[in-house]
Enzyme design. Structure first.
Site, PDB file in Angstrom:
ATOM      1  N   ASN A  46      -0.107  10.109  -4.187  1.00 54.48           N
ATOM      2  CA  ASN A  46      -0.779  10.229  -5.487  1.00 54.48           C
ATOM      3  C   ASN A  46      -1.614  11.515  -5.581  1.00 54.48           C
ATOM      4  O   ASN A  46      -2.654  11.633  -4.932  1.00 54.48           O
ATOM      5  CB  ASN A  46      -1.675   8.987  -5.646  1.00 54.48           C
ATOM      6  CG  ASN A  46      -2.362   8.927  -6.993  1.00 54.48           C
ATOM      7  OD1 ASN A  46      -2.737   9.943  -7.542  1.00 54.48           O
ATOM      8  ND2 ASN A  46      -2.535   7.728  -7.510  1.00 54.48           N
ATOM      9  N   LYS A  75      -5.450  11.139  -6.468  1.00 53.91           N
ATOM     10  CA  LYS A  75      -6.297  10.711  -5.350  1.00 53.91           C
ATOM     11  C   LYS A  75      -6.536  11.874  -4.397  1.00 53.91           C
ATOM     12  O   LYS A  75      -7.659  12.089  -3.931  1.00 53.91           O
ATOM     13  CB  LYS A  75      -5.622   9.584  -4.562  1.00 53.91           C
ATOM     14  CG  LYS A  75      -5.674   8.238  -5.211  1.00 53.91           C
ATOM     15  CD  LYS A  75      -5.170   7.213  -4.223  1.00 53.91           C
ATOM     16  CE  LYS A  75      -5.260   5.821  -4.774  1.00 53.91           C
ATOM     17  NZ  LYS A  75      -4.934   4.802  -3.788  1.00 53.91           N
ATOM     18  N   GLU A 126       3.203  -0.902   1.086  1.00 51.28           N
ATOM     19  CA  GLU A 126       1.947  -1.593   0.733  1.00 51.28           C
ATOM     20  C   GLU A 126       2.184  -3.093   0.752  1.00 51.28           C
ATOM     21  O   GLU A 126       2.981  -3.615  -0.018  1.00 51.28           O
ATOM     22  CB  GLU A 126       1.474  -1.176  -0.671  1.00 51.28           C
ATOM     23  CG  GLU A 126       0.499  -0.029  -0.636  1.00 51.28           C
ATOM     24  CD  GLU A 126      -0.247   0.148  -1.950  1.00 51.28           C
ATOM     25  OE1 GLU A 126      -0.458  -0.844  -2.682  1.00 51.28           O
ATOM     26  OE2 GLU A 126      -0.615   1.286  -2.240  1.00 51.28           O
ATOM     27  N   ASP A 164      -6.899   2.606  -0.389  1.00 52.73           N
ATOM     28  CA  ASP A 164      -6.367   1.704  -1.401  1.00 52.73           C
ATOM     29  C   ASP A 164      -7.509   1.320  -2.332  1.00 52.73           C
ATOM     30  O   ASP A 164      -8.645   1.128  -1.879  1.00 52.73           O
ATOM     31  CB  ASP A 164      -5.742   0.457  -0.762  1.00 52.73           C
ATOM     32  CG  ASP A 164      -4.771  -0.209  -1.720  1.00 52.73           C
ATOM     33  OD1 ASP A 164      -3.844   0.472  -2.188  1.00 52.73           O
ATOM     34  OD2 ASP A 164      -4.948  -1.403  -2.033  1.00 52.73           O
ATOM     35  N   PHE A 205      -6.390   9.103 -15.300  1.00 49.45           N
ATOM     36  CA  PHE A 205      -5.755   8.554 -14.091  1.00 49.45           C
ATOM     37  C   PHE A 205      -5.963   7.041 -14.110  1.00 49.45           C
ATOM     38  O   PHE A 205      -7.087   6.556 -14.172  1.00 49.45           O
ATOM     39  CB  PHE A 205      -6.384   9.229 -12.866  1.00 49.45           C
ATOM     40  CG  PHE A 205      -6.190   8.516 -11.540  1.00 49.45           C
ATOM     41  CD1 PHE A 205      -5.045   7.779 -11.252  1.00 49.45           C
ATOM     42  CD2 PHE A 205      -7.159   8.621 -10.556  1.00 49.45           C
ATOM     43  CE1 PHE A 205      -4.885   7.144 -10.028  1.00 49.45           C
ATOM     44  CE2 PHE A 205      -7.009   8.000  -9.316  1.00 49.45           C
ATOM     45  CZ  PHE A 205      -5.874   7.253  -9.063  1.00 49.45           C
ATOM     46  N   GLY A 206      -4.873   6.285 -14.064  1.00 49.74           N
ATOM     47  CA  GLY A 206      -4.946   4.831 -13.945  1.00 49.74           C
ATOM     48  C   GLY A 206      -5.857   4.187 -14.978  1.00 49.74           C
ATOM     49  O   GLY A 206      -5.718   4.401 -16.194  1.00 49.74           O
ATOM     50  N   ASP A 244      -8.951   4.816 -15.460  1.00 48.35           N
ATOM     51  CA  ASP A 244     -10.101   5.662 -15.844  1.00 48.35           C
ATOM     52  C   ASP A 244     -10.427   5.625 -17.350  1.00 48.35           C
ATOM     53  O   ASP A 244     -11.610   5.633 -17.705  1.00 48.35           O
ATOM     54  CB  ASP A 244      -9.875   7.120 -15.415  1.00 48.35           C
ATOM     55  CG  ASP A 244     -10.183   7.339 -13.937  1.00 48.35           C
ATOM     56  OD1 ASP A 244     -10.677   6.400 -13.282  1.00 48.35           O
ATOM     57  OD2 ASP A 244      -9.924   8.460 -13.443  1.00 48.35           O
ATOM     58  N   LYS A 304     -17.402  10.981 -12.757  1.00 45.19           N
ATOM     59  CA  LYS A 304     -16.572  10.284 -11.762  1.00 45.19           C
ATOM     60  C   LYS A 304     -16.761  10.897 -10.373  1.00 45.19           C
ATOM     61  O   LYS A 304     -16.904  10.182  -9.383  1.00 45.19           O
ATOM     62  CB  LYS A 304     -15.087  10.332 -12.164  1.00 45.19           C
ATOM     63  CG  LYS A 304     -14.247   9.503 -11.207  1.00 45.19           C
ATOM     64  CD  LYS A 304     -12.790   9.400 -11.558  1.00 45.19           C
ATOM     65  CE  LYS A 304     -12.126   8.391 -10.637  1.00 45.19           C
ATOM     66  NZ  LYS A 304     -10.676   8.408 -10.698  1.00 45.19           N
ATOM     67  N   ARG A 351     -14.325   6.100  -4.927  1.00 46.16           N
ATOM     68  CA  ARG A 351     -13.677   6.996  -3.951  1.00 46.16           C
ATOM     69  C   ARG A 351     -14.703   7.937  -3.334  1.00 46.16           C
ATOM     70  O   ARG A 351     -14.668   8.208  -2.132  1.00 46.16           O
ATOM     71  CB  ARG A 351     -12.560   7.774  -4.676  1.00 46.16           C
ATOM     72  CG  ARG A 351     -11.687   8.605  -3.767  1.00 46.16           C
ATOM     73  CD  ARG A 351     -10.342   8.915  -4.395  1.00 46.16           C
ATOM     74  NE  ARG A 351      -9.587   7.702  -4.615  1.00 46.16           N
ATOM     75  CZ  ARG A 351      -9.329   7.193  -5.833  1.00 46.16           C
ATOM     76  NH1 ARG A 351      -9.736   7.820  -6.916  1.00 46.16           N
ATOM     77  NH2 ARG A 351      -8.666   6.058  -5.946  1.00 46.16           N
TER      78      ARG A 351
HETATM   79  P1  IMP Z   1      -3.541   2.161  -5.335  1.00 48.14           P
HETATM   80  O1  IMP Z   1      -4.799   2.383  -4.567  1.00 48.14           O
HETATM   81  O2  IMP Z   1      -2.715   3.414  -5.363  1.00 48.14           O
HETATM   82  O3  IMP Z   1      -2.776   0.947  -4.884  1.00 48.14           O
HETATM   83  O4  IMP Z   1      -4.009   1.963  -6.817  1.00 48.14           O
HETATM   84  C1  IMP Z   1      -3.937   0.748  -7.500  1.00 48.14           C
HETATM   85  C2  IMP Z   1      -3.964   0.996  -8.984  1.00 48.14           C
HETATM   86  O5  IMP Z   1      -5.290   1.317  -9.370  1.00 48.14           O
HETATM   87  C3  IMP Z   1      -3.049   2.116  -9.475  1.00 48.14           C
HETATM   88  O6  IMP Z   1      -2.443   1.680 -10.666  1.00 48.14           O
HETATM   89  C4  IMP Z   1      -3.972   3.256  -9.760  1.00 48.14           C
HETATM   90  O7  IMP Z   1      -3.564   3.984 -10.882  1.00 48.14           O
HETATM   91  C5  IMP Z   1      -5.291   2.550 -10.043  1.00 48.14           C
HETATM   92  N1  IMP Z   1      -6.399   3.342  -9.511  1.00 48.14           N
HETATM   93  C6  IMP Z   1      -6.665   3.633  -8.217  1.00 48.14           C
HETATM   94  N2  IMP Z   1      -7.744   4.422  -8.120  1.00 48.14           N
HETATM   95  C7  IMP Z   1      -8.157   4.631  -9.388  1.00 48.14           C
HETATM   96  C8  IMP Z   1      -9.210   5.399  -9.938  1.00 48.14           C
HETATM   97  O8  IMP Z   1      -9.982   6.091  -9.261  1.00 48.14           O
HETATM   98  N3  IMP Z   1      -9.303   5.377 -11.280  1.00 48.14           N
HETATM   99  C9  IMP Z   1      -8.457   4.665 -12.077  1.00 48.14           C
HETATM  100  N4  IMP Z   1      -7.464   3.954 -11.620  1.00 48.14           N
HETATM  101  C10 IMP Z   1      -7.300   3.941 -10.275  1.00 48.14           C
END
Ligand code: IMP
Length: 183
Positions: free
Chosen positions: A10, A13, A37, A63, A140-141, A143, A162, A168
């Site tokens: 990612n 990240k 995972e 994660d 992102f995700g 956010d 952020k 994180r």
């Molecule tokens: P993973 O850690 O990659 O398994 O993330 C799980 C889910 O949470 C994914 O859909 C990511 O897009 C979301 N995610 C992880 N970290 C963040 C973040 O910092 N902000 C927003 N979404 C996040």
């Protein structure tokens, strides 16, 4: 200190982590692979399982997930699956009419020390609220729908906020403290 590498597929990240390392005058390598995972009950189990599939050391994985209080912590460890299926719009639909918007992001970093040794875990949590609508573009995700406590803008609206208070960032700070003490 030899270069530590972040195992993640990612780029969002990796860029966030790289910035935290740079603030501490440290370089961060990128092992751009996707590790298996496990669907487990905790982020810690997911991280340990992923790392067990990687042969090298001096590396870490992370994660993360969003835990929504009114949904009893959902999506939590299922955050990725839920994001890829119903996404932010689906989460907002589930919360339509729900007054209690409180939620938290959690991140767990698992580090495999150079030369072996037990995996070290570092956790970061940020509390906040799920907004009524997505704000700040695609982001992102999750956010665009998460506003941290003490602020008015979502993480997607203000990346600077952020970078100061995120889950994180907090996990990275603990990892960096450990690296400074031990390497
Ligand atoms: P993973 O850690 O990659 O398994 O993330 C799980 C889910 O949470 C994914 O859909 C990511 O897009 C979301 N995610 C992880 N970290 C963040 C973040 O910092 N902000 C927003 N979404 C996040």
């Amino acid at each position: 200190m030899s270069k530590i590498s972040f195992i993640t597929s990612n780029p969002d990240k990796y860029c966030e982590m790289k910035a935290f390392f740079e603030e501490n005058s440290l370089e961060l390598g990128w092992t751009r692979v996707s590790l298996p995972e496990l669907q487990a009950d905790t982020l810690e189990e997911v991280v340990i399982h992923s790392l067990s599939h990687f042969d090298g050391d001096g590396v870490f994985v992370e994660d993360a997930g969003i835990f929504i209080d009114s949904l009893s912590g959902f999506p939590g460890v299922y955050s990725r699956y839920v994001f890829d299926t119903i996404g932010n719009e689906g989460i907002l639909k589930l919360m339509s009419g729900v007054e209690n918007r409180s939620a938290r992001f959690e991140a767990v970093v698992g580090f495999k020390p150079e030369g072996g040794g037990d995996i070290k875990l570092f956790k970061g949590v940020v509390k906040g609220f799920v907004s009524l609508s997505p704000k700040g573009g695609k982001g992102f995700g999750y956010d665009p729908i998460f506003t941290p406590e003490g602020f008015k803008k979502t993480f997607a609206e203000d990346e600077h906020i952020k970078s100061m208070v995120s889950h994180r960032k907090k996990a990275a700070e603990k990892l960096l403290q450990y690296l400074k003490r031990n390497l």
